[in-house]
Design a protein around this motif. Sequence first.
Motif, mmCIF file in Angstrom:
data_model
loop_
_atom_site.group_PDB
_atom_site.id
_atom_site.type_symbol
_atom_site.label_atom_id
_atom_site.label_comp_id
_atom_site.label_asym_id
_atom_site.label_seq_id
_atom_site.Cartn_x
_atom_site.Cartn_y
_atom_site.Cartn_z
ATOM 1 N N VAL A 3 0.851 -1.196 0.000
ATOM 2 C CA VAL A 3 0.000 0.000 0.000
ATOM 3 C C VAL A 3 0.888 1.248 0.000
ATOM 4 C CG1 VAL A 3 -1.840 1.201 1.252
ATOM 5 C CG2 VAL A 3 -1.696 -1.288 1.342
ATOM 6 N N VAL A 23 2.151 4.798 0.886
ATOM 7 C CA VAL A 23 1.862 5.646 2.040
ATOM 8 C C VAL A 23 2.251 7.075 1.710
ATOM 9 C CG1 VAL A 23 2.452 6.133 4.430
ATOM 10 C CG2 VAL A 23 2.161 3.774 3.682
ATOM 11 N N THR A 24 1.265 7.914 1.502
ATOM 12 C CA THR A 24 1.562 9.320 1.242
ATOM 13 C C THR A 24 0.977 10.220 2.316
ATOM 14 O OG1 THR A 24 -0.382 9.436 -0.180
ATOM 15 C CG2 THR A 24 1.731 9.036 -1.269
ATOM 16 N N SER A 25 0.086 9.659 3.141
ATOM 17 C CA SER A 25 -0.450 10.447 4.249
ATOM 18 C C SER A 25 -0.628 9.525 5.448
ATOM 19 C CB SER A 25 -1.802 11.063 3.866
ATOM 20 O OG SER A 25 -2.807 10.064 3.930
ATOM 21 N N GLN A 48 -3.193 8.904 7.023
ATOM 22 C CA GLN A 48 -4.409 8.124 6.864
ATOM 23 C C GLN A 48 -4.125 6.787 6.157
ATOM 24 O OE1 GLN A 48 -7.029 10.084 8.266
ATOM 25 N NE2 GLN A 48 -7.884 8.052 8.532
ATOM 26 N N ASP A 49 -3.143 6.805 5.238
ATOM 27 C CA ASP A 49 -2.804 5.570 4.508
ATOM 28 C C ASP A 49 -2.280 4.472 5.429
ATOM 29 O OD1 ASP A 49 -3.461 6.874 2.178
ATOM 30 O OD2 ASP A 49 -1.376 7.401 1.684
ATOM 31 N N GLU A 64 -4.844 1.729 6.334
ATOM 32 C CA GLU A 64 -5.036 0.691 5.320
ATOM 33 C C GLU A 64 -3.820 -0.252 5.286
ATOM 34 O OE1 GLU A 64 -7.765 0.071 3.762
ATOM 35 O OE2 GLU A 64 -6.825 -1.666 2.798
ATOM 36 N N ARG A 65 -2.633 0.350 5.355
ATOM 37 C CA ARG A 65 -1.410 -0.460 5.318
ATOM 38 C C ARG A 65 -1.365 -1.472 6.464
ATOM 39 N NH1 ARG A 65 3.879 2.116 7.650
ATOM 40 N NH2 ARG A 65 2.646 1.481 9.454
#
Lengths: 249, 346
Positions: A3, A5-7, A9-10, A13-14
């Motif tokens: 996944v 990861v740019t924020s 929030q990600d 999910e990760r």
Amino acid sequence: MTVPVTSLQDLVERDRDHECEGFGSAKVCVRVVGVAELPTRFGAFRIVGFWNNRDAKEHIAIIKGDVLGADAVPARLHSECLTGDVLGSLRCDCRDQLIMALKKISAEPYGVVLYLRQEGRGIGLLNKIRAYSLQDQGLDTVEANLALGFRDDERDYAIAAHMLQSLTIRSVQLMTNNPKKVGALESYGIDVRGRLPHLIPPNPHNRFYLETKANRSGHFIDFGGKPRLTEQHDLVMVDGMPDALVEKE
Amino acid sequence: MTAHEVRDVIVVGAGVAGLAAAHRLKEAGRAPLVLTSGRGIGGRCATWRLDGQPVDYGVGFLHGVDPELVAAIHSVGDATPIPGWPRHVEGRGTPCQPRAFAPQSARLAYAEGVSAFPKWLARDLEVRRQTTVERLALGDAGIVLTLASGEQLCGRDVILAMAGPQAETLLVPLVEDSDEVDAARRLLAMLGALPSLTVMAAYDPGTPEPPFEMLYPEDSALLQTVAHDSSKRKAPRALVLVLQALPRWSRAHLDTPPETWERMLLDEAGRLIAPWVRAPSVTRTHRWKWARVDAGCELSQPLLIPLGAGFRLGVAGELFAPGGGVEAAWLSGHRLAGRMLESRPS
């Protein structure tokens, strides 16, 4: 890690099914389960909630700025202290230390306070109260040795290391008065780029640090006649206090 | 003071905590001597033999989440594990150890009885039975233990591994020597322990089998658990139930003659299960004055107190680790031994 990861929030999910070997002898494994804005009277932060896969404890990171992949992030470890943090107890300096940490990172481009839900640094709230009760009976040194003396620092540092790794923080500047704590975090593979002394400003409640010497057992007796305890990971340093009184751990 | 041999380590108490500590010390090359006032070993991990059929009358089954403890209870030699026991649980009452039924918790009994675990821990240990320690004192060569027989033993390291109130009593004479001991004693005085009156009841062949392995009645002011003990046995000859009373009720009846409370508990079990339960063919009672620790009282670590010229007093037991029951007892002893070895390797 598939996944991207740019924020922050990600990370949720990760980490949805994150499970690793764990850190430290307790094999602590945490995962990010929620991220939200947290405006506070000390500044605007984001709060990241962690779930400990092994003992079902909840921990949080309070974050200023973009720490993902960042270097030399100012970082403070704080152990939960209900009596100090919330109730403003004067038996410890936890609230001053927490507030100072939040104010400091608020003034930086980025930073993080790891708030570890290890009440009384792992002995639990009820046993902390029992320890205070022993202290009230006049047993000050013992109280620290016996009841608060077996604090599980190793576990705290394992949790903190995993949290920093989960946040993809590349390196930190550790906010601590205890140089030995740098090595504790490094032993879990965290790159520590330096140490920031954690000075708290003098106020009417901690003024005695500037005026009195530590008693024979190394504890400070405050104006109420109660020994003041260090329930965080390092000794208290009040701005203006002689260094000779500090680094003895 | 009479001359006495100075031992490396003396462990007072042969329950799971004491045996776990002694076992780890022995594996590391130390020479622990274990003392127990009882005729058997295992403390509350206790199994009685009814014409050869094991009956667990203290701890009913083992459980835990700690990986080392789980590995230890699964590696007991000479025993037939019954993984997952109890599987058929009835009632919505509170188990003695609610955490036993947490999703991550492993549960286990042995066909030979729960005492298989302490026996396994003790297999290579020097254990002196029926040896009651009456008093501790600080001597020149170590900590001096005065036995009920008048004999004295001396250990450079001494571990107290017993119920909290018993340890508290033994600490009293050392309070003058050490503030730490004083604090430990006062701490133990705050914690206490919960009692449980226990009835073992065996029934004639042909008695109907109850549908449960463990019953936790939700509407009883007397009974905390009814264990269908014979469901753990290979080809049991008798149906055996073990009734254990609630702490509050037990405390109120601790000084009542056993035949009185036995009758009351059997009648209560009869009301809850079926009338035949009231009339067993054989019974036996046991009064656990210190059956277990209240969950709100558990401490995080065993105590290790330096005394005199390099001597050490350790205190372990169910109180001194998280998790309660056998898990906490084992962890406290295992961790205490680990700490003793760290600071003074063999």
